[in-house]
Design an enzyme around this catalytic site. Structure first.
Site, short mmCIF file in Angstrom:
data_model
loop_
_atom_site.label_atom_id
_atom_site.label_comp_id
_atom_site.label_asym_id
_atom_site.label_seq_id
_atom_site.Cartn_x
_atom_site.Cartn_y
_atom_site.Cartn_z
N CYS A 475 0.81 -1.22 0.00
CA CYS A 475 0.00 0.00 0.00
C CYS A 475 0.85 1.27 0.00
O CYS A 475 0.53 2.24 -0.69
CB CYS A 475 -0.98 0.00 1.18
SG CYS A 475 -0.23 -0.33 2.78
N ASP A 599 -7.72 5.26 -1.27
CA ASP A 599 -7.30 4.02 -0.62
C ASP A 599 -6.57 3.11 -1.60
O ASP A 599 -7.16 2.62 -2.57
CB ASP A 599 -8.53 3.32 -0.05
CG ASP A 599 -8.16 2.24 0.95
OD1 ASP A 599 -7.03 1.73 0.89
OD2 ASP A 599 -9.02 1.90 1.80
N HIS A 601 -5.67 0.12 -1.11
CA HIS A 601 -5.96 -1.30 -0.83
C HIS A 601 -7.01 -1.88 -1.76
O HIS A 601 -7.33 -3.07 -1.67
CB HIS A 601 -6.41 -1.46 0.63
CG HIS A 601 -5.39 -0.97 1.62
ND1 HIS A 601 -5.41 0.32 2.11
CD2 HIS A 601 -4.33 -1.59 2.19
CE1 HIS A 601 -4.40 0.47 2.97
NE2 HIS A 601 -3.73 -0.67 3.03
#
Length: 648
Positions: A475, A599, A601
């Site tokens: 990440c 994000d 992820h």
């Protein structure tokens, strides 16, 4: 409908009239002969001075004549002072009139144009505007000022752009034993070229530059003998834009304006109607009798050499749509070609027998400037070499542009081969990554908050992209890739966005990691990201540490200042998780705040709707209605704030 006060009030279209606050100096006020005489379209700083007065020759001859498109002109001056306003207004008016005469090349002719003299108090307060009706007028009057609500519409609903590109090869023959004659021979040759622009046998082909519609009008041919070089632009009678006429002499620019005929036009320089003008030269003459070609032979009387000077002229002009095409060519295109031809010639002249400077014309539409500008760059120097950097710094100073934004680099130039006018970036061709995912997302829900957002474009990097499985450990790598894409898309760097392995190799090269780190699945954090940004891009970073997620709202004011002043994406990491922060919505009075999170992820396809609806890009409240926070209270967080390089 025109404002009834238009002829007695100054109308300011530009959003930023004062370029530099609390500084002595002078700014030129720019208008257009196509607009009422007291309409201020933009303002440019006077950067060449002699003692306390403008250096008029350098201001007019070296830069402003090139920078300003034909169709715009100096209509006044703004002076900054603490002393008597009326006296200084007179000085501003006199300075503007003197510069106007140098532009026109008519020093003896009386200037009958209304001219503005504006005075700004260095201690703040309102700007006072004065108007002089003509050069013969010994007095001037204080006038009111109006500020235009929609300046882009005002300009581009009325106006269009004309472009002419002309490559030339100019052969110069000079005697070997008299090299001192070269300058005189060169000047005679250039004078002959300038005369050819007005030759009765020359022809100009006018056509629409954008040809995306099936209803594109046929090109129109205008011959030199039909052009009008005598009528002043202010006296040209505009034609009805709705009139339909097949006679070339009776056609206006609106004949080729296609964008304004659409249902919902976008008003900006990038989306303006564009007209292409091509130069054609026909030396043959129509004759009823058949004749054979004639070749004339002029033998050299002494040993001679030939020197070829390459010109690549590219002129951009502004015109209102009702301007007759023949006046657009004779009063805008041809003077523009002559000015640029002379500029290139004067630059080449000192180096005729040495290496000629490689000069190339570019047009830019910098933020805050309502009209394009023209710049001639010398390509013998790279963009990062000091000579080119100093040229751009000078332009930033004149235009009031920030010195930490590369706004006038070649990659930002207008490209008239594309629909939106922006130069395509060859390094990004084939990229399928989503850009600017946050645009169009729902509001944060912070009542009375003030948003501070990322400035510019970025690409969204996340797990599993490009068939690379980094789920569970990559990440921070993805957040770093997003940050580097921002610097690349803003033209701070030409470095490719690195892969995970290249990021690891960089950390090994600088001695931060052991060689075994390459190819591993080890996490990295804010410190490692700062090392990579410094090594690959020369970008410095600020790191903020907070002991828990509960303390993050305390940093909102600092984060808001970062987005307002720097505008770069932020990496925020806690434990083994990393996110990209794109903005803050903060109510300073209540303390309520939200964080715009991108994000990394996410593991799905690059579908904008799916990403936004799934919450992978959206606002996260510091504390939601259920008392829960997106950031964990028992986690230590690092925030990496990349700083813009001080570069132009």
């Amino acid at each position: 409908m025109e404002n009834v006060y238009e002829n007695t009030s100054v109308r300011v279209l530009c959003s930023k009239l004062v370029l530099y606050k609390n500084e002595h100096g002078l700014q030129w006020l720019i208008g257009s002969p196509f607009f009422p005489p007291l309409n201020v379209v933009s303002t440019l700083r006077c950067i060449h001075t002699h003692a306390t007065s403008p250096d008029y020759h350098r201001e007019s001859a070296e830069e402003l004549r090139t920078l300003l498109l034909k169709g715009f002109e100096v209509i006044g001056a703004l002076i900054f002072t603490n002393s008597d306003a009326e006296k200084n207004a007179g000085e501003a008016i006199a300075a503007a009139r003197r510069l106007r005469k140098l532009f026109c090349g008519e020093r003896e002719k009386m200037d009958s144009q209304q001219v503005i003299g504006a005075v700004a108090d260095l201690n703040g307060g309102d700007i006072k505007f004065f108007m002089s009706k003509s050069e013969s007028s010994k007095s001037f009057e204080c006038v009111n000022v109006l500020y235009e609500d929609d300046p882009e519409k005002y300009i581009w609903e009325r106006g269009c752009l004309l472009r002419c590109e002309l490559p030339l090869k100019l052969p110069i023959y000079y005697p070997v034993n008299k090299p001192s004659d070269l300058e005189k021979i060169f000047r005679r040759a250039t004078e002959a070229v300038v005369a050819n622009f007005k030759d009765p046998k020359i022809a100009y082909m006018v056509e629409a530059l954008r040809k995306t519609s099936a209803e594109v009008p046929q090109p129109v041919i205008l011959r030199g003998v039909d052009l009008d070089f005598d009528t002043d632009l202010s006296n040209v009678k505009l034609l009805d834009e709705r009139a339909q006429n097949s006679d070339a002499d009776s056609l206006s620019c609106s004949h080729f304006c296609l964008e304004s005929k659409k249902g919902s036009p976008v008003y900006s320089a990038e989306h303006a109607d564009r007209i292409q003008v091509s130069v054609l030269l026909n030396r043959s003459v129509n004759s009823e009798k058949s004749t054979a070609p004639i070749a004339e032979y002029f033998p050299a009387l002494e040993e001679a050499r030939v020197l070829v000077v390459d010109y690549k002229l590219e002129v951009l002009c502004f015109a209102v749509k009702g301007l007759p095409l023949r006046h657009a060519v004779s009063k805008l295109i041809i003077p523009g070609l002559v000015d640029q031809f002379n500029l290139v010639g004067n630059t080449v002249l000192p180096n005729l027998l040495a290496q000629h400077p490689q000069l190339h014309t570019y047009h830019f539409s910098p933020p805050g400037v309502l009209h394009p500008i023209t710049v001639v760059y010398e390509l013998n120097y790279g963009e990062t070499e000091m000579k080119q950097v100093e040229v751009r710094k000078s332009l930033h100073l004149r235009l009031g542009l920030p010195f930490d934004r590369p706004l006038l680099r070649i990659a930002n130039a207008l490209d008239f081969s594309t629909r939106d006018g922006l130069r395509s970036d060859p390094t990004r061709k084939g990229s399928t990554l989503l850009k600017d995912v946050h645009l169009g997302i729902p509001s944060s829900g912070v009542s009375g908050g003030s948003e501070s957002m990322v400035q510019g474009s970025y690409e969204y990097y996340h797990y599993l992209q490009e068939a690379f499985n980094d789920s569970g450990w990559g990440c921070a790598y993805r957040s770093l890739q997003t940050i580097i894409s921002w610097f690349k898309l803003q033209h701070y760097t030409s470095v490719e966005v690195p892969s995970h392995r290249e990021i690891q190799q960089t950390l090994v090269e600088i001695g931060d990691k052991d060689p075994s780190f390459i190819g591993s699945r080890e996490w990295i954090g804010a410190i490692e990201l700062s090392f990579v940004l410094d090594k690959l891009l020369g970008v410095s970073c600020k790191v903020i540490n907070v002991r828990s997620g509960a303390e993050l709202p305390e940093k909102c004011r600092e984060l808001a200042l970062h987005f307002d002043n720097q505008g770069t994406p932020i990496m925020i990491g806690g434990g083994v998780l990393a996110y990209t922060l794109l903005g803050i919505d903060y109510n300073e009075a209540s303390g309520d705040c939200a964080f715009l999170i991108l994000d990394p992820h996410y593991t799905g396809n690059d579908e904008h709707k799916k990403i936004v609806n799934g919450g992978w890009c959206g606002w996260k409240k510091a504390v939601d209605s259920k008392g829960k926070s997106f950031f964990l209270h028992d986690k230590f967080y690092n925030l990496l704030l990349p700083q813009r390089p001080d570069m132009v």
